[in-house]
Design an enzyme around this catalytic site. Sequence first.
Site: not given
Lengths: 435, 435
Positions: B14, B45, B104, B200, B204
């Site tokens: 992203v 990193r 998230k 996940d 959200k």
Amino acid sequence: MRPIHIGLLGLGTVGGGTLAVLQRNAVEIARRAGREIVVSHASSRSLRMAPEALARVAMMDDPFQLVAQPEVDIVVELIGGCTPARELVLQAIAQGKHVVTANKALIALHGNEIFAAAQQYGVTVAFEAAVAGGIPIIKAVREGLAANHIEWIAGIINGTSNFILTEMRDQGRDFTDVLQEAQTLGYAEADPTFDVEGVDAAHKLTILAALAFGIPLQFSACYTEGIGQIQPQDVENAARLGYRIKQLAFTRKTEQGIELRVHPTLIPAKCLLASVDGVMNAVLIQGDMVGQTLLYGPGAGALPTASSVVADIIEVARTLTTDPHNRVPHLAFQPGELAATPLLPMTEVTTAYYLRLTAQNKPGVLAAVTTILAEAGISIAAMLQQQPESGSYQVPLVMLTHPVQEQQMNAALARITSLPDIADEGVRLRVESLD
Amino acid sequence: MRPIHIGLLGLGTVGGGTLAVLQRNAVEIARRAGREIVVSHASSRSLRMAPEALARVAMMDDPFQLVAQPEVDIVVELIGGCTPARELVLQAIAQGKHVVTANKALIALHGNEIFAAAQQYGVTVAFEAAVAGGIPIIKAVREGLAANHIEWIAGIINGTSNFILTEMRDQGRDFTDVLQEAQTLGYAEADPTFDVEGVDAAHKLTILAALAFGIPLQFSACYTEGIGQIQPQDVENAARLGYRIKQLAFTRKTEQGIELRVHPTLIPAKCLLASVDGVMNAVLIQGDMVGQTLLYGPGAGALPTASSVVADIIEVARTLTTDPHNRVPHLAFQPGELAATPLLPMTEVTTAYYLRLTAQNKPGVLAAVTTILAEAGISIAAMLQQQPESGSYQVPLVMLTHPVQEQQMNAALARITSLPDIADEGVRLRVESLD
């Protein structure tokens, strides 16, 4: 903080809905907005509301007196049409008042003038409810997808047309028959021209195109074609070819210019937009970074439209203290950054086509038709072979073409329909793959 | 105006996408935002980017040094996970910097603390990309539908699960088989637990519920159930009953409390949400005024997610000069206006159920099962009669029930599965009509 005072112009369907939403959800709205929002003044030609709803509202006979009221913070214009709405909105702006409107004709036809005035006086004119009713599509295109080059937008943004086409498909009924039912159900006006001829959708598409591409509003350049010529057999043929017919509002940026067009269109049956039925609206947006997003919901009705009007009111209430130069620009792009990208005349638009011709049932006709198409450089993507009805000397010729420029198709069709063995003008519909 | 300076934490999928969007669409973005937006500093990193993309970016080894840079206006956190993301975000806030994040887990687990800090320091923490990737769903719920009491939200917000269930339906394949393919295609992680167990999606959903109902973020109260127990025969049975199985994230406000749950769910095949296939995401929202709206689009991927990150950056850039008290509140409602509405334990949730039991093929078993259901007050809405496979002494019993409270269903199921003629624990899935 003191409550925000709303001056409401119009207490018809959407005006009444707006008053109802602000009253019913007053507590929830104040929890979000951080202050109360009340209708302090209203003006309406005819009054059909329960008196208790108007108990704390000052009614004014003259709407021009309302927009001049010093206590009114935000003028909400829900009269519709351009006269006297344009004059009222411009006067409200000149008084330094923010404006919220659901008036698509006003924005599509006079938005450039209105936004210039708003810019000059440092006020906001919000118009979420002008496109696709309760769907927050203006906000999505203008803010949510602001990182994208928008490539195209395809919308089903006229509920009346979509209801008619859905009924034609599901029931096999014809256009006139379903239109009458829609009028009885209140989905279509007594004069349905604006809806079925594509004018209403063109107003909304004009607004979406400006937001997407950073161009001025140019309603007069929008191509429109109604759904009246579609026959039940076209709906059936489309289904057999893997498509559905929708009244599509479509705008696309190409290297040659911007396409802006509303017309019945074959779209693939398996795409989500093809499943948008009845009076519902949906808008599919192709952005270069996000790919495809779709927003779906009710495109009309008192409460859904009022949902968007009130969302705008809450937003404007928040911006009362902001620096006018840091607000979201009315047309998504900064006023000095609008582009003069040309709009493409319909004759220069390239699409695939669905053709239905009526031919004499004798040897050589198909050869004559396909020869003309071949000579025009138009290749055939699919063809439906159909038996003539028993006793008939005529057969329908149905075909899908590959993409070709409209003027080439027009020229080829003129040659085809002048063949002695072709019985009528035929039906020519555009096809979009939406991929 | 001088350009907005972005400090980018993380240059993975992203982060790299965000840099790409800001660079590729720099002109369009500046036309909208009214000023240039440039990545001035970045920290990562591991570096897998083309050096030319980073030519004008100051690389910093220490991310804590980046958030302290005076030239950085907005810190964009795209590291993921909670450590060190939480500490970095809190330090950025304490330095008076605005933050944009796609994280998230961070928002669902530490959002209450982070938003309180942001409130204290007068900065904005934007998180559109944290839910449903490129779909502007935070903006729609928080602003576009702000006039509504939200009644419920139903989302397909985990692409991996949806891809697996779509393949199971279209190809008749089993879960393990499709999961392996998803891992090969890069749609599922090597450790797929977060995706297929519903964690996940629960992150959200926790965020969406807070925005919808004006409650604090309460991830630990979210019920989750994975899709691993679903068999191809359940997918088939659902289809025969007119449903599809989706991993649904569902939150609803009832008089008893707020439901917050992620589990495989039968939804009507004819509703639009059931047509959301593959890795795509969609969120269906029921508001009291607007009715139903649906937003659909890509829920993951570098560029779609970056589309939302950059939209947030543009928005935060606009609010740099605004009065902090007039911004859109982080959780849609004013910080002092969050409600202590209780979350409903799963045992007290009422839904309809799909049951599949394996019974000995002999007289009296069905009577025993239906008697237990009747005694528990559970009525049967539909039943699939199936022949036993040839040579088998067992038959599947498949039924849909009317709505009943989960604890009643649990008690009845315990009695049923202890019957000597019931061969296994059975499969129990919830059913939502979404109307």
